[in-house]
Each structure stands twice: as C-alpha cells, then as structure tokens.
Design an enzyme around this catalytic site. Structure first.
Site, PDB file in Angstrom:
ATOM      1  N   SER A 204       0.851  -1.200   0.000  1.00  0.00           N
ATOM      2  CA  SER A 204       0.000   0.000   0.000  1.00  0.00           C
ATOM      3  C   SER A 204       0.876   1.235   0.000  1.00  0.00           C
ATOM      4  O   SER A 204       2.059   1.166  -0.362  1.00  0.00           O
ATOM      5  CB  SER A 204      -0.942  -0.023   1.211  1.00  0.00           C
ATOM      6  OG  SER A 204      -1.925   0.986   1.091  1.00  0.00           O
ATOM      7  N   ASN A 205       0.337   2.371   0.378  1.00  0.00           N
ATOM      8  CA  ASN A 205       1.117   3.605   0.444  1.00  0.00           C
ATOM      9  C   ASN A 205       0.601   4.457   1.603  1.00  0.00           C
ATOM     10  O   ASN A 205      -0.310   4.056   2.318  1.00  0.00           O
ATOM     11  CB  ASN A 205       1.051   4.357  -0.892  1.00  0.00           C
ATOM     12  CG  ASN A 205      -0.386   4.632  -1.284  1.00  0.00           C
ATOM     13  OD1 ASN A 205      -1.105   5.337  -0.592  1.00  0.00           O
ATOM     14  ND2 ASN A 205      -0.827   4.025  -2.387  1.00  0.00           N
ATOM     15  N   HIS A 206       1.177   5.651   1.762  1.00  0.00           N
ATOM     16  CA  HIS A 206       0.884   6.470   2.953  1.00  0.00           C
ATOM     17  C   HIS A 206      -0.372   7.335   2.808  1.00  0.00           C
ATOM     18  O   HIS A 206      -0.625   8.178   3.674  1.00  0.00           O
ATOM     19  CB  HIS A 206       2.079   7.370   3.274  1.00  0.00           C
ATOM     20  CG  HIS A 206       3.292   6.601   3.694  1.00  0.00           C
ATOM     21  ND1 HIS A 206       3.306   5.821   4.820  1.00  0.00           N
ATOM     22  CD2 HIS A 206       4.512   6.479   3.128  1.00  0.00           C
ATOM     23  CE1 HIS A 206       4.497   5.253   4.946  1.00  0.00           C
ATOM     24  NE2 HIS A 206       5.240   5.632   3.920  1.00  0.00           N
ATOM     25  N   SER A 207      -1.148   7.173   1.750  1.00  0.00           N
ATOM     26  CA  SER A 207      -2.316   8.051   1.580  1.00  0.00           C
ATOM     27  C   SER A 207      -3.275   7.921   2.770  1.00  0.00           C
ATOM     28  O   SER A 207      -3.660   6.823   3.159  1.00  0.00           O
ATOM     29  CB  SER A 207      -3.045   7.687   0.282  1.00  0.00           C
ATOM     30  OG  SER A 207      -4.284   8.367   0.254  1.00  0.00           O
ATOM     31  N   ALA A 271      -4.546   7.426  -4.294  1.00  0.00           N
ATOM     32  CA  ALA A 271      -3.173   6.991  -4.555  1.00  0.00           C
ATOM     33  C   ALA A 271      -3.257   5.485  -4.823  1.00  0.00           C
ATOM     34  O   ALA A 271      -3.214   4.679  -3.893  1.00  0.00           O
ATOM     35  CB  ALA A 271      -2.292   7.292  -3.359  1.00  0.00           C
TER      36      ALA A 271
END
Ligand code: CTP
Length: 396
Positions: A204-207, A271
């Site tokens: 995943s990502n930091h969104s 994102a």
C-alpha cells in the site's frame, strides 16, 4: 435562501439587527439565535419583530412542537452567520462544545459557516482565539475580519465588527459558491489501495484519504451530488457523500468504470497502487533465512480506463510528485486523457501524505497553470473546484 444568524454577547450585538434587515432586503429569510450573553445587549423580541420569525435562545426551545429546533433549523439553513462572534463563542465552536442553542446548531449543520469576530483587541490577538479561528478556517469556515478603530473599552485596535456591507457581501459570495455545483454529479476516488501479498500482508502507500475527503466535502458544500469510491483510508468521509468502499486497485477500477458514465466530473484523488501480486498467496508466508522475490504485475490505470468508459465526463487527476517539478504531472494529462491535473510536492513536509495542508499546482490540458498557495486541504479543494468551474465557463 435561509440564513441562520447567530448573535453572541458583544456590545456590537445591536448591529446584528441591521444585518438581519439587510440580509432580508437581499431576499433571504433570516432566523436568529441568541446566546445568553447576547441577551444582555439585545432581546429575542427585537429579532422576532424584525424578522417575523421565532428567535431561539434556549437549547430545548421548540417553536414547532415535536420538531427539535437544533436539528430542524440547522438542516434548513443554507448558511450560518455568526455576527458578532465573541472569543467565547469562537473557542466553543472550534472545540465542538454544545452547551447552548447556538453552539448546538453549529455542531449539527453541514452548511457553510461565516464567522464575524468582535471583541476587545487584546482578546482578538490572544493565541487561543487565533488558534480557534485558524482551526475553524481549516474546517471550512469563512472569517470576516474585524476592523480597526475605537472599541467599547475606550481602546483602539482591531476588534470592531466588520461593516455590515462587507458581511452581506461575504454571505452572497458564500451562497453563490454553495450553489455553484448544483445539478453536477461528481465521482471521487480517494485514499490508498491495498494489494494483498498473502492473507495477512499487503502492498500500500501512505495516503490518508484527507485530500479525497476534503474534495468530497467541498463539492457537497458547493451543491454537487457526490459519490466516493474509497480505498481503506483513515480519514472519515463527509456525511452526504455516497460511499463505495473498495480495497484493491482492481476493485476501484471496476467500480469506477461502472459508475463513471453517469457522472459529470470524475476527480481521481486516490493513490492507487501501481502493482499487485501476480498471484496472492493463500494463508501466511512463513519466514525463512532466504531472500525473497515477489512477482508483481501492473494494476489497471483507473482514471485512464474511466477516460475510455466515460468520454463525456470531465476528468481531473492528482499527482503526488517527489519534487516541485511538474513535467511528469503534465505528461500524465495526455497519457490519461485528463482535463487537468493537480500536482503537489510530497517531498515538502507541509504538503506530504497525511498533512493537514496542501499547495496545488493545477495544470490544465491547454497548458495553463494555477497555484493554490499553501492552505488547508478543504480550502485547496474549494479553490480547485472553483478553478475548474471558471475554466469550463471560459471555454464555452
Ligand atoms: N491513477 C489511477 N490508477 C492508477 C494510478 C494512478 O487512477 N493505477 C490516477 C491517480 O488517482 C491520480 C493520477 O492517476 O489521479 C496520477 O497518479 P500517479 O500515481 O501520480 O501516476 P502514475 O500513473 O501512477 O505515475 P507514477 O507512479 O509513475 O508517478
């Protein structure tokens, strides 16, 4: 339009009488709510006479029996104006207190709020008041700054209630933008996506979903019908938005492609993870001492697919760029078939994932660029939507 005028206990409360009349002259219905302290300066009877409407003071008043006024009035209002707003009322609103009718109404409403401070200059510059005002602005309130002059205590400074004409002008501006998107259906993608590696881990990502939520809230406040396709984000979505929750990029793609043809605008804030496991592992990957290689395949480009599925929709993308350079963002306009792209620099701590503020560079498909400046994500969103409206108006 229906205006809810909150009057708190400042010497300038008497000027709210003129304000109510002026707003009525503009064709609005004005309903007034007084705080206890305001009653030291003005009375409910005064406002009932001027507005031909009941005037609320007590939290449990019910002008229409069986209908709770704090809910009813808050929902019926198109805008809430608090004039004058004292230090106490401002601090209460910023902290979500609901210990009188006015603060309770303010907590129920989802409509735009205009705050017109009036107080002693020393109180106005007090850190708590300024912090509360900044907080309220970041949540979407508009503040009509007090002016400089002689105040009741005999001092001179900034703290006088703004001129009535300025407040009326601001109410008209806010009402105008609160209707600017009436009739528009806007689809927003928001948050990160999660791509399973095995049953317990994911890519995943930091969104945080803060920007997507802010765009949804701003679009609602401007009168649009809003649907959000939300990945697993930590930020809550605004009441009033229809939400489709998804986890993976593929699910976001499928939902967006299905829904987009019936929308006027699609704003892709999400994102989206660009890659997923070619074959997620059932169960749990066990630890070994060996190195490991994950076999990843490309995810579909959601907004690019929407461009094909909904050729009549106006598409706006977001680009979280690792520098202030916008060449890559510009290139994405063409590649994805966008009307515009809003780039932000994630290397800057003030505008990175999860930050409360943003600074957008909005690049249109005709090459023109507009900049929002550093401001709250909500204010950025209002700015963004207005920029799109102006651009569309100038094109047609
Ligand atoms: N986007 C999308 N689907 C993807 C990737 C991105 O819909 N699989 C959308 C985003 O929601 C955003 C825009 O495309 O509106 C740009 O996203 P970004 O991640 O900056 O672009 P990428 O195409 O992924 O390019 P890169 O990662 O190389 O910057």
């Amino acid at each position: 339009m229906n205006i809810l005028l909150g009057v708190s206990g400042s010497v300038s409360a008497y000027r709210a009488a003129d304000l109510s009349r002026e707003l009525m002259r503009q064709g609005h219905t004005v309903r007034v709510c007084l705080t206890d302290a305001a009653q030291n300066f003005v009375s409910a009877v005064l406002f009932e006479t001027l507005t031909s409407q009941p005037c609320l003071v007590d939290t449990f008043e019910e002008p229409t029996v069986g209908r709770m006024a704090h809910i009813d009035w808050a929902r019926q209002a198109d805008v809430i104006v608090i004039a004058p707003a004292t230090a106490n009322t401002i601090n209460k609103l910023a902290n979500g207190l609901a210990d009188d009718m006015l603060s309770t109404l303010a907590l129920v409403t989802t409509r735009p709020m205009i705050i017109c401070p009036a107080m002693n200059p020393q109180m106005y510059v007090h850190e708590t008041v300024q912090t509360s005002l900044r907080h309220l602005i970041s949540r979407g309130a508009t503040v009509v700054e007090p002016t400089e002059g002689d105040v009741a205590s005999g001092e001179t400074g900034v703290g006088k209630l703004a001129p009535i004409e300025r407040i009326v002008e601001c109410v008209e501006e806010v009402l105008f933008s609160s209707q600017a998107l009436i009739g528009k259906k806007i689809l927003i993608t928001s948050g990160p996506t999660q791509e399973p590696i095995d049953s317990v881990r994911y890519i995943s990502n930091h969104s945080s979903g803060k920007m997507g939520s802010a765009v949804a809230k701003a679009a609602l406040q401007m009168g649009a019908e809003v649907t959000v396709i939300a990945g697993p984000q930590s930020e809550p979505l605004p009441i009033g938005a229809k939400v489709h929750s998804v986890t993976t990029a593929q699910q976001m793609h499928d939902q967006a492609v299905k829904l987009a043809p019936s929308f006027d605008w699609v704003i892709a804030v999400a994102a989206v993870a660009d890659y997923r496991m070619s074959a997620p592992i059932e169960g749990k990957l066990r630890r070994t001492e060996d190195s490991m290689t994950l076999d990843l395949v490309a995810n579909p480009d959601v907004i690019a697919a929407v461009a094909k599925a909904a050729p009549n929709a106006l598409l706006v993308g977001f680009a979280a760029e690792p520098t202030s350079e916008t060449t890559m963002a510009q290139e994405k306009i063409k590649r994805k078939g966008l009307f515009a792209i809003a780039a932000n620099d994630i290397s800057n701590p003030s505008t990175t994932f999860g930050s409360a503020q943003n600074h957008l560079k909005l690049i249109f498909n005709d090459g023109s660029i507009a900049e929002s400046g550093l401001t709250s994500k909500f204010q950025c969103s209002i700015w963004l939507l207005k920029q799109i409206i102006y651009k569309c108006a100038n094109k047609s």
